[in-house]
Design an enzyme around this catalytic site. Structure first.
Site, short mmCIF file in Angstrom:
data_model
loop_
_atom_site.label_atom_id
_atom_site.label_comp_id
_atom_site.label_asym_id
_atom_site.label_seq_id
_atom_site.Cartn_x
_atom_site.Cartn_y
_atom_site.Cartn_z
N CYS A 130 72.00 179.79 40.55
CA CYS A 130 71.64 178.41 40.21
C CYS A 130 70.14 178.38 39.99
CB CYS A 130 72.05 177.48 41.34
SG CYS A 130 71.36 175.83 41.18
N CYS A 303 27.75 98.02 41.35
CA CYS A 303 26.71 98.87 40.81
C CYS A 303 26.93 100.32 41.21
CB CYS A 303 25.35 98.41 41.30
SG CYS A 303 25.17 98.66 43.06
#
Lengths: 601, 194
Positions: A130, A303
């Protein structure tokens, strides 16, 4: 600051509404009901979308497999490899076949040429080396793959396990260098099940689920908790479907059904509603943080010397802390540049955008609220019908009531989602460069006319249906009946017209953007029908049980199946795809049986 | 678990033909999962004459998972990080096959030294230089080979010392040496010509 609170609380309710709508879908909506009287509302036969359950998953892919196997005279595992590679699009496979030929078609998908394949023939007496573990092995312990490469079973098994755990189940390649062949699934299954039966089952599952995960015409139902089903549509992915679990959704984006909004619009809209970005916008433009306590302060007139509730005075123009001495035009000891026109414009714009959003949102919200209210009507209506049916009366057929109610739901839905649509269609967020202002204005008037008409008639329909007609005289009931039937037809037509206007005049005329919407169906959202579980699946189940009893297979059963530790595959998928809690593998299918065998039986 | 019997065989196989391939692999310690590979710079490249060490880490799944490799020797190359030594090579990633070995991987790395792939860079700076100004690249690569990949990096110091003794300022000697890729004679010529 009042409007801030208003919107935020508003949105919470809305979210609640949607989530509760989903959680207990059964008591909430008629849409999710399986009652008999519904059969005349919705088409249950011949719907093109199908529910795929874990039992029918194998049957669902069988037809595609068979087509490919027949056309190319392939074995099943090769057909599956091919289909996985081409994302289950049989048409593409045919196109590639015609264009590039069989050999290219196969090599690109990693299928070794079937003609050159010679059956595994190893001389059992010899030993071979193998190349992976570099050991000499008896030939009987080696396996030759279709591509001709031969390695020992231990190495193959190890390779398969690594690949399955890497999430590569659907394309495990041969171990040889530069070999692109996909390994035979039956070899993988056999070898892996000897060492890790649970992993082999997982492998099967991943292979089967490729039909859902790798296929643009099939998607998991987005229900939570997940019902385990998937939905398959034919041809058009822009549609809305209802799963057998009752969940209705847009197939394209998997969100709630939202037509006539496009998916992109709906995504923007939900995001907008969620993060209240306009409100935040308002706060940034209309308030300034106090230099001392840092809370946002709104100027309520007067104001430019503003004083916070904490007592700190500061200049509205620059936000800097000041003393309290001032005249109308100046603050003692303080001077900070000039009036800035930009800032004024910006605040104008933000204010306008906010009002615009509020306009559309309020209407959208009003209609979804009405929808919610009307959903509760179903029971009362049934009660009324029952009373009327008990009375001695000429009137026998009350389908007009339920039909009218259903029409009301349908139109109410279209109406409510038409507001977010209009918000984006006529706003400057999405289609700024698409058409001229004048053009858009004309179209907007056209659309709004349609919308208005629909709205008026929907309200009328709602009014008549809510009448306590069970206590009326017969003549009065007949009158209401006529009205309801009439209005049902009218609203249906108006819905159609509004969609037509949206699809052709508005979205259809876009030059740059593409926005697809699910088309209007008088009959409502299509209910997907269950695919039949073919008898072959049952056969498989029987076989599987037999197989599991053999000691060699490791005898795993569902109860002792580990929950798949060590696998990265499960976590690799998009969350919505893996939202389900239960796995497959209920023993309903067996890939060990090739289709040919099953078909022969 | 690493397949040690295979690793053992690989080592034997590899060290058989060191002279031919110029590639050797040795265990770093007793543990066979940490190895040191050595490759020689390919002839006809700026890496010629250098000996490069490569750190090899074998993962538990070896040979079914690719070995982890990186240069331990500093090297100037578009596909190798000049900082970390990380290597951009497909067979060390998704193109790994269990049929490959440590030796074949090292051979591929050696091949990478002779044929850089600047379009798929690991080190963007080096890759830019390779594409835009090859000569400077080659000089730098040669200098790095001289400085880091020669058996003793004292070689450079020696040359610097020698040239400085001739009366050239040391800083100038260093930059000139670097510019010509470490060649003492070339550097001297350049220094003399001004």
């Amino acid at each position: 600051m009042e409007s801030v609170e208003y919107i935020s609380s508003d949105d919470e309710n809305e979210l609640d509404y949607y989530s509760s709508d989903r959680d207990d879908s059964n008591d909430d909506a008629l849409i999710n009901d399986d009652d008999d009287d519904r059969s005349n509302w919705l088409p249950n036969k011949g719907s093109s979308s199908k529910v795929i359950t874990k039992e029918s998953l194998l049957a669902a892919q069988r037809e595609d497999l068979r087509r490919v196997m027949e056309l190319l005279s392939l074995r099943e595992h090769h057909a599956r490899t091919l289909l996985i590679h081409y994302r289950w699009d049989v048409e593409t496979i045919f196109a590639v076949l015609v264009e590039k030929g069989k050999d290219r078609l196969f090599t690109e998908a990693g299928i070794p040429n079937p003609e050159s394949h010679d059956p595994v023939s190893l001389v059992s007496t010899s030993t071979m080396m193998c190349d992976i573990c570099m050991e000499d092995m008896p030939s009987c312990d080696m396996t030759k793959m279709d591509c001709g490469h031969c390695f020992c079973n231990t190495c193959w098994t190890e390779h398969f396990i690594v690949k399955i755990n890497e999430g590569q189940s659907r394309r495990i390649r041969c171990m040889a260098h530069k070999c692109f062949a996909i390994c035979d699934e039956s070899v993988i299954r056999n070898l892996v099940s000897k060492r890790h039966p649970d992993l082999a089952e997982k492998f099967d599952r991943f292979l089967l689920e490729s039909y859902i995960e790798d296929n643009k015409m099939v998607k998991w139902c987005p229900s939570t908790p997940h019902c385990g089903n998937a939905i398959r549509v034919e041809e058009d992915a822009f549609c809305e479907v209802e799963c057998s679990c009752g969940n209705q959704f847009c197939f394209s984006c998997l969100c709630e059904a939202h037509s006539p909004c496009s998916c992109a619009m709906w995504q923007l809209w939900t995001k907008k509603c969620r993060d209240e970005s306009e409100t935040v916008n308002w706060i940034t433009v209309h308030t300034k943080p106090c230099p001392k306590c840092h809370k946002p302060v709104e100027k309520n007139g007067g104001c430019n010397l503003v004083s916070c509730i904490c007592g700190q005075a500061f200049c509205w123009l620059c936000g800097g802390a000041t003393g309290r001495d001032h005249t109308w035009s100046s603050i003692a000891g303080h001077s900070c540049g000039r009036y800035k026109e930009d800032r004024e414009k910006q605040s104008e714009r933000a204010k306008r955008d906010l009002y615009r959003y509020m306009h559309y949102h309020n209407r959208y919200k009003a209609h979804t609220d009405s929808f919610k209210q009307e959903s509760k009507l179903k029971e009362t209506i049934q009660g009324k019908v029952a009373i009327l049916e008990g009375k001695e009366s000429q009137l026998r057929d009350f389908s007009w009531v339920t039909n009218g109610l259903y029409r009301l739901f349908r139109s109410r839905r279209a109406l409510s989602y038409s507001y977010p649509f209009a918000f984006y269609m006529f706003g400057d967020e999405l289609f700024n460069d698409e058409m001229t202002k004048e053009d858009l204005e004309i179209k907007q008037h056209l659309f709004e006319d349609q919308q208005q008409q629909l709205e008026t008639n929907v309200e009328k329909l709602s009014k008549f249906i809510e009448e306590p007609f069970d206590s009326f005289t017969e003549d009065k009931i007949m009158e209401i009946r006529m009205q309801v039937i009439n209005l049902s037809v009218i609203t249906d037509n108006l819905c159609k017209k509004m969609y037509e206007c949206i699809e052709t005049d508005l979205l259809g005329s876009l030059q740059f953007g593409i926005h697809n919407i699910a088309p209007y169906h008088s009959k409502g959202i299509e209910k997907a029908t269950e695919l039949p579980v073919s008898w072959t699946a049952k056969q498989c189940a029987g076989d599987k049980r037999k197989r599991l009893e053999e000691p060699t297979t490791g005898g795993s059963s569902e109860s002792d199946r580990p929950s798949g530790s060590g696998s990265s595959e499960e976590t690799d998928f998009p969350a919505q795809k893996m939202a389900r809690t239960d796995g497959f593998g209920g023993g309903m299918f067996d890939l060990n049986l090739p289709a040919e065998v099953i078909d022969r039986n | 678990m690493v397949d040690f019997s295979r690793v053992q065989k690989e080592l034997q196989e590899c060290n058989k033909d060191i002279n031919v391939s110029g590639i050797s692999v040795n265990p770093k310690s007793d543990n066979l999962s940490n190895l040191i590979g050595t490759i020689t710079g390919p002839v006809g490249t700026p890496y010629e004459g250098g000996t490069f060490k490569i750190d090899i880490d074998l993962p538990g799944g070896y040979p079914f998972e690719p070995p982890k490799m990186k240069f331990a020797t500093k090297v100037w190359h578009p596909n190798i990080s000049s900082q970390s030594g990380a290597i951009c090579l497909d067979i060390l990633k998704d193109q790994w096959s269990p049929a490959l070995t440590i030796k074949t991987a090292l051979l591929s790395i050696q091949a990478l030294l002779s044929a850089p792939a600047p379009d798929d860079p690991q080190d963007a700076v080096v890759a830019q230089q390779y594409l835009k100004d090859y000569q400077t690249f080659a000089n730098t690569a040669r200098y790095w080979t001289e400085s880091f990949a020669k058996t003793s990096s004292a070689g450079v110091e020696e040359k610097v010392g020698k040239l400085a003794e001739m009366g050239f300022p040391e800083a100038l000697v260093r930059t000139t040496l670097e510019a010509v890729g470490g060649d003492e004679n070339l550097a001297l010529e350049k220094l003399l010509s001004g």
